[in-house]
Design a protein around this motif. Sequence first.
Motif, PDB file in Angstrom:
ATOM      1  N   CYS A  34      -0.510  21.061  13.892  1.00 41.68           N
ATOM      2  CA  CYS A  34      -1.741  21.252  13.490  1.00 41.68           C
ATOM      3  C   CYS A  34      -1.710  21.027  12.061  1.00 41.68           C
ATOM      4  O   CYS A  34      -3.043  20.627  11.372  1.00 41.68           O
ATOM      5  N   ARG A  35      -0.733  21.140  11.509  1.00 40.13           N
ATOM      6  CA  ARG A  35      -0.782  21.118   9.673  1.00 40.13           C
ATOM      7  C   ARG A  35      -1.560  21.943   9.143  1.00 40.13           C
ATOM      8  O   ARG A  35      -1.913  21.690   7.873  1.00 40.13           O
ATOM      9  N   ALA A 281     -11.224  23.580  22.116  1.00 44.14           N
ATOM     10  CA  ALA A 281     -11.259  22.762  20.724  1.00 44.14           C
ATOM     11  C   ALA A 281     -12.137  23.176  19.613  1.00 44.14           C
ATOM     12  O   ALA A 281     -12.997  23.967  20.056  1.00 44.14           O
ATOM     13  N   PRO A 282     -12.137  22.941  18.438  1.00 44.35           N
ATOM     14  CA  PRO A 282     -12.983  23.288  17.457  1.00 44.35           C
ATOM     15  C   PRO A 282     -14.470  23.144  17.586  1.00 44.35           C
ATOM     16  O   PRO A 282     -15.138  24.270  17.294  1.00 44.35           O
ATOM     17  N   ASP A 286     -16.967  26.480  18.286  1.00 46.09           N
ATOM     18  CA  ASP A 286     -18.039  26.682  17.107  1.00 46.09           C
ATOM     19  C   ASP A 286     -19.553  26.562  17.750  1.00 46.09           C
ATOM     20  O   ASP A 286     -20.219  27.503  17.201  1.00 46.09           O
ATOM     21  N   ALA A 287     -19.803  25.786  18.766  1.00 48.53           N
ATOM     22  CA  ALA A 287     -20.792  25.931  19.657  1.00 48.53           C
ATOM     23  C   ALA A 287     -20.941  27.087  20.429  1.00 48.53           C
ATOM     24  O   ALA A 287     -22.182  27.495  20.259  1.00 48.53           O
ATOM     25  N   VAL A 306      -8.374  28.897  18.271  1.00 49.25           N
ATOM     26  CA  VAL A 306      -8.967  27.380  18.242  1.00 49.25           C
ATOM     27  C   VAL A 306      -7.444  26.385  18.567  1.00 49.25           C
ATOM     28  O   VAL A 306      -6.413  26.603  17.788  1.00 49.25           O
ATOM     29  N   PHE A 307      -7.630  25.543  19.453  1.00 48.09           N
ATOM     30  CA  PHE A 307      -6.690  24.490  19.577  1.00 48.09           C
ATOM     31  C   PHE A 307      -6.968  23.484  18.695  1.00 48.09           C
ATOM     32  O   PHE A 307      -7.677  22.308  18.960  1.00 48.09           O
ATOM     33  N   LEU A 308      -6.114  23.420  17.616  1.00 48.74           N
ATOM     34  CA  LEU A 308      -6.454  22.327  16.447  1.00 48.74           C
ATOM     35  C   LEU A 308      -5.688  20.820  16.994  1.00 48.74           C
ATOM     36  O   LEU A 308      -4.772  20.916  17.523  1.00 48.74           O
TER      37      LEU A 308
END
Length: 311
Positions: A34-35, A281-282, A286-287, A306-308
Amino acid sequence: MPELRVGERHWSVAVGSNLLDALNQNGVPVPYSCRAGSCHACLVQCVRGLPGDSRPDALSAQQRDQGWRLACQCQVVEDLQVHAFDPQTDGRPAEVAAVDWLSATVLRLRVVPQRPLRYSAGQHLVLWAGSVARPYSLASLPQEDRFLEFHLDCRKPGEFSDTARQLRIGDPIRLGELRGGALHYDPDWHARPLWLMAAGTGLGPLFGVLREALRQDHQGAIRVIHLAHDADEHYLAKPLQAMAASRPNLSVELWTAAELPAALAQLRLVSRQTLALLCGAPDSVDAFARRLYLAGLPRNQLLADVFLPRG
């Protein structure tokens, strides 16, 4: 210029260089995902000297005292000697117990550790297949499963998922650091409404949390929502529907991407005591979160993992 040393190798780097880049660009293969300091794939141990650290909160005090740092979050500011995580000596040995497809794009990997691993539903750890590493959330439940289960999203090519496709029963695999994310089940929630909202393979850890809630005889209403690209990707539909058939307080909803806007618009809270656990996923998380906040869910009653994407 500071000197960076790994084993017998040493070279100079510019002050402020990112430690992960300084290692990988000079032939020391440190995996990463993910960094962002979340996955812990790039764990390294500082033997001498310390780097600047943008995320000192990402590791425990004990890990930091032992010199462990996340290379992606560190800058070289002085001479530094580093020991890169070696799965053969630092990892836990395990072997592959099963590899099979739950859908056209979701690969289920089950591994059995040589020694039992203490973990809780919702946690994740780094898997090493040879020199390839990737963090994955656990979909298994320690009280009921003898194996560790992971759901791999294989829609796009990936170094680890491509390697996992070739794994066979009995193949060795190494386990990296176990980490607790935001997702878990608290017995104190037993009477409260519980919403588990997942996108894609974000369903994996929430499936473990759901099983833990049922194991502890959760009394409040449980609402499971799974968002998939299309109907064929509801890869746990049958086991979820079977569980719902035997538990009157459990409901399961299967949404597709095309249905998402309308489904979100109709989302209503039945109680201000509702707890929501989100994973995926982000953009999907978020939704989900935005709609829940608009519906009146207090922010401290929402937990998200969250799966970055790979950075």
